[in-house]
Scaffold this motif. Structure first.
Motif, PDB file in Angstrom:
ATOM      1  N   TYR A 174      -5.873   6.074  66.869  1.00 40.65           N
ATOM      2  CA  TYR A 174      -4.976   5.047  67.414  1.00 40.65           C
ATOM      3  C   TYR A 174      -3.694   5.676  67.950  1.00 40.65           C
ATOM      4  O   TYR A 174      -3.196   5.277  69.010  1.00 40.65           O
ATOM      5  N   ARG A 175      -3.158   6.672  67.264  1.00 38.00           N
ATOM      6  CA  ARG A 175      -1.945   7.351  67.753  1.00 38.00           C
ATOM      7  C   ARG A 175      -2.206   8.004  69.112  1.00 38.00           C
ATOM      8  O   ARG A 175      -1.357   7.960  70.009  1.00 38.00           O
ATOM      9  N   ALA A 176      -3.380   8.591  69.299  1.00 34.47           N
ATOM     10  CA  ALA A 176      -3.735   9.190  70.593  1.00 34.47           C
ATOM     11  C   ALA A 176      -3.816   8.108  71.667  1.00 34.47           C
ATOM     12  O   ALA A 176      -3.345   8.303  72.795  1.00 34.47           O
ATOM     13  N   PHE A 177      -4.400   6.977  71.329  1.00 36.49           N
ATOM     14  CA  PHE A 177      -4.483   5.840  72.260  1.00 36.49           C
ATOM     15  C   PHE A 177      -3.073   5.405  72.660  1.00 36.49           C
ATOM     16  O   PHE A 177      -2.801   5.160  73.840  1.00 36.49           O
ATOM     17  N   CYS A 178      -2.157   5.327  71.697  1.00 33.52           N
ATOM     18  CA  CYS A 178      -0.775   4.910  71.973  1.00 33.52           C
ATOM     19  C   CYS A 178      -0.070   5.899  72.901  1.00 33.52           C
ATOM     20  O   CYS A 178       0.754   5.491  73.725  1.00 33.52           O
ATOM     21  N   ARG A 179      -0.370   7.168  72.769  1.00 26.44           N
ATOM     22  CA  ARG A 179       0.229   8.167  73.663  1.00 26.44           C
ATOM     23  C   ARG A 179      -0.302   8.026  75.088  1.00 26.44           C
ATOM     24  O   ARG A 179       0.385   8.379  76.041  1.00 26.44           O
ATOM     25  N   GLN A 180      -1.516   7.514  75.232  1.00 28.16           N
ATOM     26  CA  GLN A 180      -2.142   7.404  76.550  1.00 28.16           C
ATOM     27  C   GLN A 180      -1.845   6.087  77.266  1.00 28.16           C
ATOM     28  O   GLN A 180      -1.743   6.065  78.485  1.00 28.16           O
ATOM     29  N   VAL A 181      -1.726   5.004  76.506  1.00 24.68           N
ATOM     30  CA  VAL A 181      -1.631   3.668  77.108  1.00 24.68           C
ATOM     31  C   VAL A 181      -0.308   3.018  76.721  1.00 24.68           C
ATOM     32  O   VAL A 181       0.045   2.974  75.541  1.00 24.68           O
ATOM     33  N   PRO A 182       0.427   2.497  77.698  1.00 24.22           N
ATOM     34  CA  PRO A 182       1.710   1.868  77.382  1.00 24.22           C
ATOM     35  C   PRO A 182       1.544   0.592  76.544  1.00 24.22           C
ATOM     36  O   PRO A 182       0.509  -0.067  76.597  1.00 24.22           O
ATOM     37  N   ARG A 183       2.576   0.280  75.795  1.00 28.17           N
ATOM     38  CA  ARG A 183       2.556  -0.919  74.947  1.00 28.17           C
ATOM     39  C   ARG A 183       2.380  -2.178  75.793  1.00 28.17           C
ATOM     40  O   ARG A 183       1.631  -3.070  75.444  1.00 28.17           O
ATOM     41  N   TRP A 184       3.094  -2.266  76.902  1.00 26.76           N
ATOM     42  CA  TRP A 184       3.076  -3.512  77.679  1.00 26.76           C
ATOM     43  C   TRP A 184       2.256  -3.391  78.950  1.00 26.76           C
ATOM     44  O   TRP A 184       1.285  -4.087  79.119  1.00 26.76           O
TER      45      TRP A 184
END
Length: 191
Positions: A174-184
């Motif tokens: 999930y942390r890797a996903f967060c680094r790749q895709v913006p929150r909004w």
């Protein structure tokens, strides 16, 4: 009552509320999962969920009471509301079994990284905020703008709760996903 462009935000809100109810019932029927986690929420999540629901109701009323006019703002609101509702409904479908309203301890079947989730970790919230914005635009009352601000703040709080839950459940993935895709909203960052 004549249906015109000024009605689009109201109809978009009704569409995403109905889609949310139908989606929840379909998941419950197909999997036995209980997707309505807000029902058992406590603490900050209960406050955010209650605020969220009250703001949706207020914006729905604001949109229903919007004066009929053919201004450019009504056209803008119609476009924004239709885009927002489409985002909500498509993202709900793309979530499949992972779709939930709120979070519960131990309840994270998977996180979604395909479809609209390549551009936003929270496309459903983005779509709902767009529909809320369209309701505030067409009604243009102090209380509809206030409800929109409170709605956005409620979304921010809920997203933080959900992100902490997903990070605890899925860790490095999930942390890797967060680094790749913006929150909004935005384009995925390259690895």
């Amino acid at each position: 009552m004549m249906i015109g462009l000024h009605s689009a935000p109201f109809l978009a809100m009704v569409a995403f509320v109905v889609a949310t109810l139908v989606r929840g019932m379909a998941i419950r029927r197909a999997t036995g999962d209980r997707p309505w986690a807000f029902a058992s929420a406590k603490g900050v999540q209960r406050i955010a969920g209650s605020s969220f629901a009250l703001c949706v109701a207020a914006l729905l009323v604001a949109a229903a009471l919007a004066p009929a006019n053919g201004t450019n703002l009504a056209v803008l609101a119609a476009i924004v509301s239709l885009a927002g509702a489409a985002i909500v409904i498509v993202a709900q479908m793309q979530m499949g079994r992972a779709w939930r309203v709120g979070v519960r301890e131990g309840d994270a079947p998977l996180f979604v990284s395909h479809g609209l989730f390549r551009f936003s970790r929270n496309p459903i919230f983005v779509g709902m905020m767009l529909v809320g914005l369209s309701a505030a635009i067409v009604s243009d009352t102090w209380w509809s703008w206030s409800a929109l601000v409170l709605f956005v703040l409620s979304c921010i709080v809920q997203v933080r709760i959900e992100e902490a839950h997903l990070e605890a459940s899925f860790g490095d993935a999930y942390r890797a996903f967060c680094r790749q895709v913006p929150r909004w909203l935005g384009l995925a960052r390259s690895a």
